[in-house]
Motif scaffolding. Sequence first.
Motif, PDB file in Angstrom:
ATOM      1  N   SER A  60       0.735  -1.195  -0.092  1.00 16.08           N
ATOM      2  CA  SER A  60       0.020  -0.062   0.007  1.00 16.08           C
ATOM      3  C   SER A  60       0.984   1.176  -0.012  1.00 16.08           C
ATOM      4  O   SER A  60       2.049   1.090   0.350  1.00 16.08           O
ATOM      5  CB  SER A  60      -1.023   0.013   1.238  1.00 16.08           C
ATOM      6  OG  SER A  60      -0.284  -0.032   2.215  1.00 16.08           O
ATOM      7  N   PHE A  61       0.469   2.485  -0.321  1.00 16.33           N
ATOM      8  CA  PHE A  61       1.200   3.578  -0.432  1.00 16.33           C
ATOM      9  C   PHE A  61       0.602   4.618   0.304  1.00 16.33           C
ATOM     10  O   PHE A  61      -0.316   4.796   0.584  1.00 16.33           O
ATOM     11  CB  PHE A  61       1.096   3.934  -1.945  1.00 16.33           C
ATOM     12  CG  PHE A  61       1.609   2.987  -2.935  1.00 16.33           C
ATOM     13  CD1 PHE A  61       2.945   3.001  -3.336  1.00 16.33           C
ATOM     14  CD2 PHE A  61       0.883   2.096  -3.431  1.00 16.33           C
ATOM     15  CE1 PHE A  61       3.469   2.063  -4.053  1.00 16.33           C
ATOM     16  CE2 PHE A  61       1.382   1.165  -4.351  1.00 16.33           C
ATOM     17  CZ  PHE A  61       2.816   1.041  -4.724  1.00 16.33           C
ATOM     18  N   VAL A  62       1.655   5.601   0.913  1.00 18.67           N
ATOM     19  CA  VAL A  62       1.374   6.607   1.662  1.00 18.67           C
ATOM     20  C   VAL A  62       2.303   7.787   1.159  1.00 18.67           C
ATOM     21  O   VAL A  62       3.447   7.705   0.963  1.00 18.67           O
ATOM     22  CB  VAL A  62       1.650   6.247   3.198  1.00 18.67           C
ATOM     23  CG1 VAL A  62       3.042   6.047   3.478  1.00 18.67           C
ATOM     24  CG2 VAL A  62       1.284   7.633   3.787  1.00 18.67           C
ATOM     25  N   LEU A  63       1.608   9.116   1.175  1.00 22.22           N
ATOM     26  CA  LEU A  63       2.384  10.135   0.641  1.00 22.22           C
ATOM     27  C   LEU A  63       3.356  10.828   1.913  1.00 22.22           C
ATOM     28  O   LEU A  63       2.870  11.013   2.941  1.00 22.22           O
ATOM     29  CB  LEU A  63       1.608  11.424   0.027  1.00 22.22           C
ATOM     30  CG  LEU A  63       1.172  11.184  -1.318  1.00 22.22           C
ATOM     31  CD1 LEU A  63      -0.180  12.140  -1.681  1.00 22.22           C
ATOM     32  CD2 LEU A  63       2.263  11.477  -2.212  1.00 22.22           C
ATOM     33  N   LEU A  64       4.501  11.233   1.578  1.00 23.89           N
ATOM     34  CA  LEU A  64       5.344  11.887   2.381  1.00 23.89           C
ATOM     35  C   LEU A  64       5.078  13.431   2.077  1.00 23.89           C
ATOM     36  O   LEU A  64       5.199  13.712   0.872  1.00 23.89           O
ATOM     37  CB  LEU A  64       6.928  11.486   2.128  1.00 23.89           C
ATOM     38  CG  LEU A  64       7.507  10.127   2.663  1.00 23.89           C
ATOM     39  CD1 LEU A  64       8.937   9.941   2.447  1.00 23.89           C
ATOM     40  CD2 LEU A  64       7.214  10.229   4.243  1.00 23.89           C
ATOM     41  N   GLN A  65       4.983  13.980   3.282  1.00 24.17           N
ATOM     42  CA  GLN A  65       4.690  15.404   2.929  1.00 24.17           C
ATOM     43  C   GLN A  65       5.981  16.276   3.571  1.00 24.17           C
ATOM     44  O   GLN A  65       6.542  16.082   4.816  1.00 24.17           O
ATOM     45  CB  GLN A  65       3.562  15.908   4.028  1.00 24.17           C
ATOM     46  CG  GLN A  65       2.270  15.376   3.941  1.00 24.17           C
ATOM     47  CD  GLN A  65       1.823  15.434   2.400  1.00 24.17           C
ATOM     48  OE1 GLN A  65       1.902  16.713   1.962  1.00 24.17           O
ATOM     49  NE2 GLN A  65       0.795  14.630   1.772  1.00 24.17           N
ATOM     50  N   GLY A  66       6.557  17.032   2.750  1.00 22.56           N
ATOM     51  CA  GLY A  66       7.742  17.897   2.974  1.00 22.56           C
ATOM     52  C   GLY A  66       9.065  17.097   2.638  1.00 22.56           C
ATOM     53  O   GLY A  66       9.015  15.769   2.249  1.00 22.56           O
TER      54      GLY A  66
END
Length: 249
Positions: A206-212
């Motif tokens: 599954s995927f998750v976005l990195l912020q910054g």
Amino acid sequence: MFSNSIKQRLTALALAGAALALPTAAMAGVVVKSTGPSATRYPVGSKVDDNATITLKAGDVITVLTANGTRVIKGAGTFRVGDRPQVAADRFASLTRKRAATRVRTGAVRGEPAEGNPTNPSLWYVDVTRSGTVCLYDLATVRLWRPGAPDTITYRMFNRENGTSVDVTFDETVTVAALDPTRLPIVEGAPYSITGPDNATSAQVSFVLLQGDFEAPDTLAEALIAKGCSVQLDLLASGLEADAEASGL
């Protein structure tokens, strides 16, 4: 008697002296790899100050990332965490360089056949053989990586919620292939499976976005831990650990 102006100057000097006497905050490192008898005392994700000492037993290996570098500590003995960290700037830059896909259609990157056990060259390539949560900066430029092999092989990746799928073929020495986001959109949090040519599942991701942006190893490691991206954390830790040990730590 002292005048008010002299009293004020003395008070200011006293406050300044008190401030200088205060201990400076120790820089904290984060444990990114921990094996051996003491692994439960220093689990991955725990914080340790540079000035702290840790006591290890025979067989223990603890890898700590700090803002100053990588520290690989091996037992048995008592060690100061901040002693002689090794800076692996080149390896960190290589592992974390953002490589955006340049083509909308499925693309590929060729490389020399790897000897021994090949390792993923980038944190942002999805290893088709490893299951887990994958942290990425951009879900529209997903690239798959497979361990090098001198043959042609096709993997299928599909969204387990809606059945959308795409086939990705690696030709001979091709090790990296870009997904076409129009054929298989990547949705944050959705479950995906990757299957090999025999239809056996090789990975579930599954995927998750990195912020910054995270420009230091320790802050990136903390972000990966917080998001549950353990495969990438292991790759980061192993790469920096190898460089630290090669430097004679």
